[in-house]
Design a protein around this motif. Sequence first.
Motif, PDB file in Angstrom:
ATOM      1  N   THR A  49      -2.743  -1.616  -6.157  1.00  0.00           N
ATOM      2  CA  THR A  49      -1.290  -1.639  -6.046  1.00  0.00           C
ATOM      3  C   THR A  49      -0.754  -0.233  -5.779  1.00  0.00           C
ATOM      4  O   THR A  49      -1.205   0.738  -6.390  1.00  0.00           O
ATOM      5  N   ASN A  50       0.198  -0.137  -4.869  1.00  0.00           N
ATOM      6  CA  ASN A  50       0.879   1.110  -4.516  1.00  0.00           C
ATOM      7  C   ASN A  50      -0.039   2.200  -3.948  1.00  0.00           C
ATOM      8  O   ASN A  50       0.276   3.381  -4.036  1.00  0.00           O
ATOM      9  N   SER A  51      -1.171   1.805  -3.378  1.00  0.00           N
ATOM     10  CA  SER A  51      -2.054   2.817  -2.797  1.00  0.00           C
ATOM     11  C   SER A  51      -2.323   2.573  -1.314  1.00  0.00           C
ATOM     12  O   SER A  51      -3.197   3.206  -0.732  1.00  0.00           O
ATOM     13  N   GLU A  52      -1.549   1.684  -0.706  1.00  0.00           N
ATOM     14  CA  GLU A  52      -1.781   1.321   0.694  1.00  0.00           C
ATOM     15  C   GLU A  52      -1.681   2.522   1.629  1.00  0.00           C
ATOM     16  O   GLU A  52      -2.515   2.681   2.532  1.00  0.00           O
ATOM     17  N   TYR A  53      -0.686   3.370   1.424  1.00  0.00           N
ATOM     18  CA  TYR A  53      -0.506   4.533   2.302  1.00  0.00           C
ATOM     19  C   TYR A  53      -1.649   5.539   2.124  1.00  0.00           C
ATOM     20  O   TYR A  53      -2.118   6.133   3.092  1.00  0.00           O
ATOM     21  N   LYS A  54      -2.099   5.734   0.886  1.00  0.00           N
ATOM     22  CA  LYS A  54      -3.222   6.649   0.638  1.00  0.00           C
ATOM     23  C   LYS A  54      -4.488   6.141   1.313  1.00  0.00           C
ATOM     24  O   LYS A  54      -5.212   6.907   1.939  1.00  0.00           O
ATOM     25  N   VAL A  55      -4.739   4.827   1.188  1.00  0.00           N
ATOM     26  CA  VAL A  55      -5.924   4.240   1.808  1.00  0.00           C
ATOM     27  C   VAL A  55      -5.846   4.382   3.326  1.00  0.00           C
ATOM     28  O   VAL A  55      -6.830   4.741   3.978  1.00  0.00           O
ATOM     29  N   ARG A  56      -4.662   4.132   3.892  1.00  0.00           N
ATOM     30  CA  ARG A  56      -4.487   4.310   5.344  1.00  0.00           C
ATOM     31  C   ARG A  56      -4.831   5.739   5.748  1.00  0.00           C
ATOM     32  O   ARG A  56      -5.528   5.971   6.733  1.00  0.00           O
TER      33      ARG A  56
END
Length: 171
Positions: A15-22
């Motif tokens: 949760t809330n880590s989509e931008y970091k993973v991208r």
Amino acid sequence: MITENKHWYAVLTRTNSEYKVRDYFSVQNIENFLPVQPHMTETNGQLSERLRLVIPRMIFVYIHPREMSIVRGTMNVYDFLRLIPGHPPTPIPESQMADFRYMIDYSTKEVILTGEAIPRGTSVVVAKGNLKGLHGELVRYEGKYHILVRVNLFGCALVSIPANCVKKEKE
């Protein structure tokens, strides 16, 4: 870099880590797609435009099956989305992903995602407007016409569209 036999896969994130993973995937030169759209919000009487995740906790990657271990080893990644638990990750057909990406990238209206079993509509291509060239189905959903793109793994993506902006696809 491996270029043949690549497929699109859905990857589940924390949760809330989509931008970091991208960002991690971009540094690792892994082609990815994070579906976001502009969304107007009101805070203390002020309107502001923010990016909204279309599918929270999910990002898409275009990889060869041998690169799966790199993706799994990325910080904040849980696993690949699978149609059947315990089976190999399910690839998303290239044509479905292309239409889904086009819809997300060029629609000025909110894209609706649903897992509902929506009956097949008329095969159409958008003839005018910002979605010109998009292939999909024309359906009535919640009393309005929508263009629908099916993505086998998680359902349908819909965006409202005037019926006069589409033309029936030639078979």
